[in-house]
Design a protein around this motif. Structure first.
Motif, PDB file in Angstrom:
ATOM      1  N   ALA A  55       0.828  -1.198   0.000  1.00 30.19           N
ATOM      2  CA  ALA A  55       0.000   0.000   0.000  1.00 30.19           C
ATOM      3  C   ALA A  55       0.867   1.254   0.000  1.00 30.19           C
ATOM      4  O   ALA A  55       0.585   2.233  -0.720  1.00 30.19           O
ATOM      5  CB  ALA A  55      -0.937   0.000   1.208  1.00 30.19           C
ATOM      6  N   ARG A  56       1.935   1.240   0.772  1.00 27.60           N
ATOM      7  CA  ARG A  56       2.843   2.388   0.838  1.00 27.60           C
ATOM      8  C   ARG A  56       3.520   2.610  -0.511  1.00 27.60           C
ATOM      9  O   ARG A  56       3.617   3.735  -1.002  1.00 27.60           O
ATOM     10  CB  ARG A  56       3.882   2.173   1.935  1.00 27.60           C
ATOM     11  N   LEU A  57       3.967   1.537  -1.128  1.00 26.06           N
ATOM     12  CA  LEU A  57       4.608   1.656  -2.440  1.00 26.06           C
ATOM     13  C   LEU A  57       3.617   2.148  -3.498  1.00 26.06           C
ATOM     14  O   LEU A  57       3.985   2.921  -4.383  1.00 26.06           O
ATOM     15  CB  LEU A  57       5.200   0.304  -2.857  1.00 26.06           C
ATOM     16  N   ALA A  58       2.380   1.728  -3.401  1.00 27.76           N
ATOM     17  CA  ALA A  58       1.357   2.163  -4.355  1.00 27.76           C
ATOM     18  C   ALA A  58       1.074   3.658  -4.223  1.00 27.76           C
ATOM     19  O   ALA A  58       0.674   4.299  -5.195  1.00 27.76           O
ATOM     20  CB  ALA A  58       0.074   1.365  -4.145  1.00 27.76           C
ATOM     21  N   ARG A  59       1.321   4.225  -3.036  1.00 30.99           N
ATOM     22  CA  ARG A  59       1.103   5.661  -2.813  1.00 30.99           C
ATOM     23  C   ARG A  59       2.336   6.476  -3.146  1.00 30.99           C
ATOM     24  O   ARG A  59       2.388   7.662  -2.873  1.00 30.99           O
ATOM     25  CB  ARG A  59       0.709   5.911  -1.366  1.00 30.99           C
ATOM     26  N   GLY A  60       3.347   5.852  -3.672  1.00 31.95           N
ATOM     27  CA  GLY A  60       4.517   6.626  -4.065  1.00 31.95           C
ATOM     28  C   GLY A  60       5.794   6.277  -3.342  1.00 31.95           C
ATOM     29  O   GLY A  60       6.776   6.996  -3.435  1.00 31.95           O
ATOM     30  N   GLY A  61       5.797   5.203  -2.585  1.00 28.16           N
ATOM     31  CA  GLY A  61       7.022   4.746  -1.952  1.00 28.16           C
ATOM     32  C   GLY A  61       7.442   5.566  -0.746  1.00 28.16           C
ATOM     33  O   GLY A  61       6.693   6.398  -0.237  1.00 28.16           O
TER      34      GLY A  61
END
Length: 70
Positions: free
Chosen positions: A62-68
């Motif tokens: 989820a964190r990576l999907a929001r831009g890392g």
């Protein structure tokens, strides 16, 4: 509270009287210890390494999907 859920009697850790009340409740209320033990065992079965790994992996995805990382 998420770990123990409803398998314990919570008390204010700054309040000795509250802690004593909860302990007496567990000792004196018929069947409460057994009920809490049953709930605790059920809760423990939910806490597996596979589930923990999946939870962390989901959070990272989820964190990576929001831009890392920032």
């Amino acid at each position: 509270r998420e770990v123990c859920a409803d398998a314990v009697r919570y008390f204010d850790p700054r309040d000795e009287s509250d802690m004593a009340q909860r302990l007496l409740e567990v000792l004196q209320v018929e069947g409460l210890r057994r009920e809490l033990a049953t709930r605790g065992n059920a809760r423990a079965r939910e806490m597996t390494w596979d589930r923990a790994i999946e939870t962390v992996a989901d959070a990272l995805r989820a964190r990576l999907a929001r831009g890392g990382a920032r």
